[in-house]
Design a protein around this motif. Structure first.
Motif, PDB file in Angstrom:
ATOM      1  N   TRP A 238       0.858  -1.187   0.000  1.00  0.00           N
ATOM      2  CA  TRP A 238       0.000   0.000   0.000  1.00  0.00           C
ATOM      3  C   TRP A 238       0.887   1.227   0.000  1.00  0.00           C
ATOM      4  O   TRP A 238       1.814   1.364   0.802  1.00  0.00           O
ATOM      5  CB  TRP A 238      -0.906   0.001   1.229  1.00  0.00           C
ATOM      6  CG  TRP A 238      -1.785   1.209   1.324  1.00  0.00           C
ATOM      7  CD1 TRP A 238      -2.847   1.491   0.569  1.00  0.00           C
ATOM      8  CD2 TRP A 238      -1.627   2.283   2.231  1.00  0.00           C
ATOM      9  NE1 TRP A 238      -3.404   2.667   0.926  1.00  0.00           N
ATOM     10  CE2 TRP A 238      -2.660   3.197   1.974  1.00  0.00           C
ATOM     11  CE3 TRP A 238      -0.716   2.584   3.242  1.00  0.00           C
ATOM     12  CZ2 TRP A 238      -2.810   4.376   2.664  1.00  0.00           C
ATOM     13  CZ3 TRP A 238      -0.885   3.773   3.932  1.00  0.00           C
ATOM     14  CH2 TRP A 238      -1.931   4.652   3.638  1.00  0.00           C
ATOM     15  N   ARG A 239       0.568   2.090  -0.910  1.00  0.00           N
ATOM     16  CA  ARG A 239       1.325   3.333  -0.976  1.00  0.00           C
ATOM     17  C   ARG A 239       0.326   4.466  -0.925  1.00  0.00           C
ATOM     18  O   ARG A 239      -0.518   4.596  -1.814  1.00  0.00           O
ATOM     19  CB  ARG A 239       2.124   3.409  -2.256  1.00  0.00           C
ATOM     20  CG  ARG A 239       3.228   2.398  -2.287  1.00  0.00           C
ATOM     21  CD  ARG A 239       4.163   2.673  -3.454  1.00  0.00           C
ATOM     22  NE  ARG A 239       5.211   1.688  -3.420  1.00  0.00           N
ATOM     23  CZ  ARG A 239       5.541   0.907  -4.433  1.00  0.00           C
ATOM     24  NH1 ARG A 239       4.930   1.023  -5.571  1.00  0.00           N
ATOM     25  NH2 ARG A 239       6.507   0.044  -4.303  1.00  0.00           N
ATOM     26  N   PRO A 240       0.470   5.282   0.094  1.00  0.00           N
ATOM     27  CA  PRO A 240      -0.459   6.402   0.186  1.00  0.00           C
ATOM     28  C   PRO A 240      -0.157   7.438  -0.899  1.00  0.00           C
ATOM     29  O   PRO A 240       0.969   7.579  -1.324  1.00  0.00           O
ATOM     30  CB  PRO A 240      -0.227   6.975   1.564  1.00  0.00           C
ATOM     31  CG  PRO A 240       1.117   6.499   1.980  1.00  0.00           C
ATOM     32  CD  PRO A 240       1.388   5.222   1.215  1.00  0.00           C
ATOM     33  N   LYS A 241      -1.207   8.122  -1.323  1.00  0.00           N
ATOM     34  CA  LYS A 241      -1.018   9.174  -2.311  1.00  0.00           C
ATOM     35  C   LYS A 241      -0.352  10.361  -1.639  1.00  0.00           C
ATOM     36  O   LYS A 241      -0.613  10.651  -0.482  1.00  0.00           O
ATOM     37  CB  LYS A 241      -2.363   9.599  -2.888  1.00  0.00           C
ATOM     38  CG  LYS A 241      -2.993   8.535  -3.745  1.00  0.00           C
ATOM     39  CD  LYS A 241      -4.284   9.073  -4.340  1.00  0.00           C
ATOM     40  CE  LYS A 241      -4.906   8.014  -5.212  1.00  0.00           C
ATOM     41  NZ  LYS A 241      -6.147   8.430  -5.813  1.00  0.00           N
ATOM     42  N   LYS A 242       0.476  11.002  -2.383  1.00  0.00           N
ATOM     43  CA  LYS A 242       1.175  12.156  -1.848  1.00  0.00           C
ATOM     44  C   LYS A 242       0.215  13.333  -1.874  1.00  0.00           C
ATOM     45  O   LYS A 242      -0.523  13.528  -2.829  1.00  0.00           O
ATOM     46  CB  LYS A 242       2.404  12.471  -2.651  1.00  0.00           C
ATOM     47  CG  LYS A 242       3.454  11.387  -2.529  1.00  0.00           C
ATOM     48  CD  LYS A 242       4.707  11.785  -3.246  1.00  0.00           C
ATOM     49  CE  LYS A 242       5.711  10.680  -3.102  1.00  0.00           C
ATOM     50  NZ  LYS A 242       6.983  10.964  -3.714  1.00  0.00           N
ATOM     51  N   ALA A 243       0.274  14.083  -0.835  1.00  0.00           N
ATOM     52  CA  ALA A 243      -0.568  15.265  -0.739  1.00  0.00           C
ATOM     53  C   ALA A 243      -0.075  16.332  -1.670  1.00  0.00           C
ATOM     54  O   ALA A 243       1.127  16.564  -1.786  1.00  0.00           O
ATOM     55  CB  ALA A 243      -0.611  15.779   0.676  1.00  0.00           C
ATOM     56  N   LYS A 244      -0.940  17.018  -2.362  1.00  0.00           N
ATOM     57  CA  LYS A 244      -0.555  18.078  -3.284  1.00  0.00           C
ATOM     58  C   LYS A 244      -0.442  19.365  -2.504  1.00  0.00           C
ATOM     59  O   LYS A 244      -1.297  19.722  -1.734  1.00  0.00           O
ATOM     60  CB  LYS A 244      -1.584  18.201  -4.387  1.00  0.00           C
ATOM     61  CG  LYS A 244      -1.597  17.005  -5.276  1.00  0.00           C
ATOM     62  CD  LYS A 244      -2.580  17.200  -6.413  1.00  0.00           C
ATOM     63  CE  LYS A 244      -2.587  15.972  -7.269  1.00  0.00           C
ATOM     64  NZ  LYS A 244      -3.468  16.044  -8.358  1.00  0.00           N
TER      65      LYS A 244
END
Length: 148
Positions: free
Chosen positions: A141-147
């Motif tokens: 699982w890889r969390p999405k990077k916050a923009k």
């Protein structure tokens, strides 16, 4: 009894109202035959305070049955007594079965009501749990990077 109060003056099949002479006439038997049947325990009428016999409509029917079994079927009195005992036992067992059936039906209805109450109390926001089968697969699982 069915829960209602019965009129004490109401006549039923079991009400002992016939003296021996009338019972003999209604059954087509001699009064001495009725006394003999009473002594043998085939038909036992109720007794008055003065020990007189009082026959009910059911007793009259039983006298006719005893006579029919004896005369038409050729069954001796001991055999007739046993037949009557077995018929009484069957009637008692049928009554008991009916009582038990009513009790089972009542218990089943109560159980269904309780089950319905439990189901009605479930929280609607919960989802049913389904067991996941264990596998050797690896999930990354890889969390999405916050923009920014």
């Amino acid at each position: 009894m069915d829960g209602r109060r019965r009129n004490p003056y109401e006549l039923t099949e079991e009400t002992p109202v016939y003296v021996i002479s009338v019972a003999a006439q209604l059954s087509g038997l001699h009064p001495q035959t009725l006394r003999q049947y009473d002594r043998l325990g085939l038909v036992s009428p109720d007794r008055t305070a003065g020990r007189g016999r009082r026959y009910s409509a059911r007793d009259i029917e039983l006298l006719r049955t005893v006579q029919q079994l004896s005369q038409d079927e050729g069954i001796n009195l001991a055999g007739i007594k046993r037949i009557i005992e077995l018929e009484n036992q069957v009637a008692a067992l049928q009554s008991r079965v009916a009582e038990l059936q009513a009790a089972v039906e009542g218990a089943a209805a109560a159980m269904q009501q309780r089950e319905a109450a439990v189901h009605a109390s479930y929280r609607r926001d919960l989802v049913p749990y389904q067991e996941v089968q264990q596998t050797s697969a690896l999930v990354v699982w890889r969390p999405k990077k916050a923009k920014d």
